[in-house]
Scaffold this active site. Structure first.
Site, short mmCIF file in Angstrom:
data_model
loop_
_atom_site.label_atom_id
_atom_site.label_comp_id
_atom_site.label_asym_id
_atom_site.label_seq_id
_atom_site.Cartn_x
_atom_site.Cartn_y
_atom_site.Cartn_z
N CYS A 112 0.82 -1.22 0.00
CA CYS A 112 0.00 0.00 0.00
C CYS A 112 0.85 1.27 0.00
CB CYS A 112 -0.94 -0.01 1.19
SG CYS A 112 -1.99 -1.47 1.17
N HIS A 249 -3.32 7.10 2.25
CA HIS A 249 -3.76 5.77 1.83
C HIS A 249 -5.14 5.52 2.43
CE1 HIS A 249 -4.00 1.58 1.08
NE2 HIS A 249 -3.70 1.20 2.31
N ASN A 279 -10.21 -0.41 0.17
CA ASN A 279 -8.74 -0.27 0.16
C ASN A 279 -8.20 -0.93 -1.11
OD1 ASN A 279 -6.00 -0.59 0.51
ND2 ASN A 279 -6.15 -1.25 2.65
N1 ACO Z 1 -18.07 -8.13 10.27
C1 ACO Z 1 -18.49 -8.43 11.52
N2 ACO Z 1 -17.64 -8.77 12.50
C2 ACO Z 1 -16.33 -8.79 12.21
C3 ACO Z 1 -15.83 -8.51 10.94
C4 ACO Z 1 -16.77 -8.17 9.95
N3 ACO Z 1 -16.40 -7.86 8.68
N4 ACO Z 1 -14.50 -8.62 10.96
C5 ACO Z 1 -14.14 -8.97 12.19
N5 ACO Z 1 -15.26 -9.10 12.95
C6 ACO Z 1 -15.36 -9.49 14.36
C7 ACO Z 1 -14.20 -10.35 14.79
O1 ACO Z 1 -14.44 -11.70 14.44
C8 ACO Z 1 -14.19 -10.12 16.27
O2 ACO Z 1 -15.19 -10.91 16.85
P1 ACO Z 1 -14.90 -11.67 18.24
O3 ACO Z 1 -14.63 -10.57 19.23
O4 ACO Z 1 -16.18 -12.41 18.48
O5 ACO Z 1 -13.71 -12.54 18.00
C9 ACO Z 1 -14.64 -8.68 16.42
O6 ACO Z 1 -15.28 -8.32 15.17
C10 ACO Z 1 -13.51 -7.70 16.67
O7 ACO Z 1 -12.48 -7.98 15.75
P2 ACO Z 1 -11.21 -7.10 15.68
O8 ACO Z 1 -10.31 -7.56 14.56
O9 ACO Z 1 -10.60 -6.97 17.01
O10 ACO Z 1 -11.89 -5.71 15.25
P3 ACO Z 1 -11.29 -4.27 15.31
O11 ACO Z 1 -12.17 -3.42 16.11
O12 ACO Z 1 -9.82 -4.26 15.57
O13 ACO Z 1 -11.49 -3.82 13.79
C11 ACO Z 1 -10.27 -3.60 11.75
C12 ACO Z 1 -10.91 -4.56 12.74
C13 ACO Z 1 -11.33 -2.73 11.14
C14 ACO Z 1 -9.61 -4.43 10.64
C15 ACO Z 1 -9.24 -2.75 12.51
O14 ACO Z 1 -8.36 -3.56 13.23
C16 ACO Z 1 -8.44 -1.90 11.59
O15 ACO Z 1 -8.94 -0.98 11.01
N6 ACO Z 1 -7.14 -2.18 11.44
C17 ACO Z 1 -6.31 -1.49 10.46
C18 ACO Z 1 -6.32 -2.34 9.25
C19 ACO Z 1 -6.00 -1.57 8.04
O16 ACO Z 1 -6.35 -0.41 7.90
N7 ACO Z 1 -5.33 -2.25 7.17
C20 ACO Z 1 -4.95 -1.69 5.95
C21 ACO Z 1 -3.64 -0.98 6.06
S1 ACO Z 1 -2.41 -1.90 5.44
C22 ACO Z 1 -2.79 -2.15 3.90
O17 ACO Z 1 -3.48 -1.38 3.31
C23 ACO Z 1 -2.30 -3.40 3.27
#
Ligand code: ACO
Length: 321
Positions: A112, A249, A279
């Site tokens: 990215c 990004h 993304n």
């Molecule tokens: N729908 C519903 N529930 C979901 C989903 C979904 N799509 N995805 C995950 N969950 C659930 C998980 O299973 C988990 O459930 P559990 O507690 O029963 O196990 C719960 O939601 C919380 O999961 P987390 O992964 O802890 O959720 P978080 O609040 O951290 O949000 C997210 C996840 C949005 C991915 C966040 O961590 C984030 O934004 N991280 C940055 C990622 C990013 O931006 N990456 C791109 C940059 S790098 C690149 O571009 C290659």
């Protein structure tokens, strides 16, 4: 040393639009979860458009926008982690599609951050006098590397391409580019390459799809990105309030809001279009630049900032011409 400016921009995305509600029909998720955690509402997903198709279309749009001809382009770099072929490079295929002859062509993998990394290489090459007009494309079809049953990743990533032409000028408009990496975080976002076993090596790698440790990536992005932007600003004598628009990004709206807060800048100055595209990896910044164009004025100071797998990151300060 020569100066460099942006002389053309273009973008391309697949035709199919897939909303959060569409995805919620086949996996356990919801529009509410995706939109509130990420800001994404919809994305474009390939139904056959290849990385080369999208890259060539974005490049053609940028070429027309610049008023240059194919034979003016002497450098083509495609930033991608989803090439159609490992060889030939996507850049060579794009050159063939556009009728670009004799240019130096290669692909670059910085996930990215690819658009910023490729920009740094192209701008440095032009400043040194080796090239006059560089076509830089960020293009990814990440949908082919997604497990469509993994709700942790398939709701986030999407397909698209964005292109920028950097041109040699007397007055320099690309003020500063700073890139960096931390290989200690190399296991936080992964997508395996070719891994067929051969006669002598029974390859045990069973991972096929994108894996991401979302929480750790979130922590990394909200720490490294504001620091990297600050470093660019300190090096150039500007402050965050001097910047007219930040184009980051487009991974997650919450990351952008956190960076805005850390820089003490109104988050309205952070351009967002991830609600429509998701993304698209190396393509997000040039696609966002095309969408932001209507609000840009000559002389505006822009910060572009990318971050992603590697871990890699980088920011650049541009004066809009
Ligand atoms: N729908 C519903 N529930 C979901 C989903 C979904 N799509 N995805 C995950 N969950 C659930 C998980 O299973 C988990 O459930 P559990 O507690 O029963 O196990 C719960 O939601 C919380 O999961 P987390 O992964 O802890 O959720 P978080 O609040 O951290 O949000 C997210 C996840 C949005 C991915 C966040 O961590 C984030 O934004 N991280 C940055 C990622 C990013 O931006 N990456 C791109 C940059 S790098 C690149 O571009 C290659």
């Amino acid at each position: 040393m020569h100066g460099v400016k942006i002389s053309g921009i273009g973008r391309a995305v697949p035709e199919l639009e897939l909303s959060n509600d569409d995805i919620a029909k086949f996996i356990d998720t919801s529009d509410e979860w995706i939109a509130s955690r990420t800001g994404i509402k919809s994305r474009h997903i390939s139904t056959g458009e290849t990385t080369t198709d999208l890259a060539a279309k974005a490049a053609q749009n940028a070429l027309e926008d610049s008023g240059l001809n194919a034979h003016d382009i002497d450098l083509v770099i495609v930033a991608t982690v989803t090439p159609d072929y490992t060889m030939p490079s996507t850049a060579c295929s794009v050159a063939q599609r556009l009728g670009i002859k004799n240019a130096t062509c290669f692909d670059m993998a910085a996930a990215c951050s690819g658009f910023i990394y490729a920009s740094e290489v192209a701008v440095s090459f032009i400043k040194q006098g080796n090239y006059e007009n560089a076509l830089i494309i960020g293009a990814d079809v990440l949908s082919k590397g997604l497990d469509w049953e993994d709700r942790n990743t398939c709701v986030l990533f999407a397909d698209g391409a964005g292109a920028v032409i950097y041109q040699r000028t007397n007055e320099n408009k690309i003020v500063k580019i700073l890139t960096a990496s931390d290989g200690e975080g190399s296991d936080l976002i992964t997508l395996p390459a070719l891994s067929e076993p051969n006669r002598f090596n029974a390859n045990q790698n069973t991972q096929k799809y994108v894996y991401m440790n979302g929480r750790e990536v979130y922590k990394f992005a909200t720490t490294a990105v504001p620091q990297n932007i600050q470093d660019v600003l300190v090096d150039t004598g500007y402050t965050p309030s001097d910047i007219d628009l930040f184009i980051l990004h487009q991974a997650n709206a919450r990351i952008m809001d956190s960076v805005a807060k850390k820089l003490d800048v109104d988050n309205q100055k952070f351009f967002k279009n991830l609600q429509n595209y998701g993304n698209t990896s190396a393509a997000t910044i040039p696609i966002a630049l095309v969408d932001a164009r209507a609000q840009l004025k000559k002389g505006d100071k822009l910060i572009f900032s990318g971050f992603g797998a590697g871990l890699t990151w980088g920011s650049m300060l541009v004066i809009w011409d």
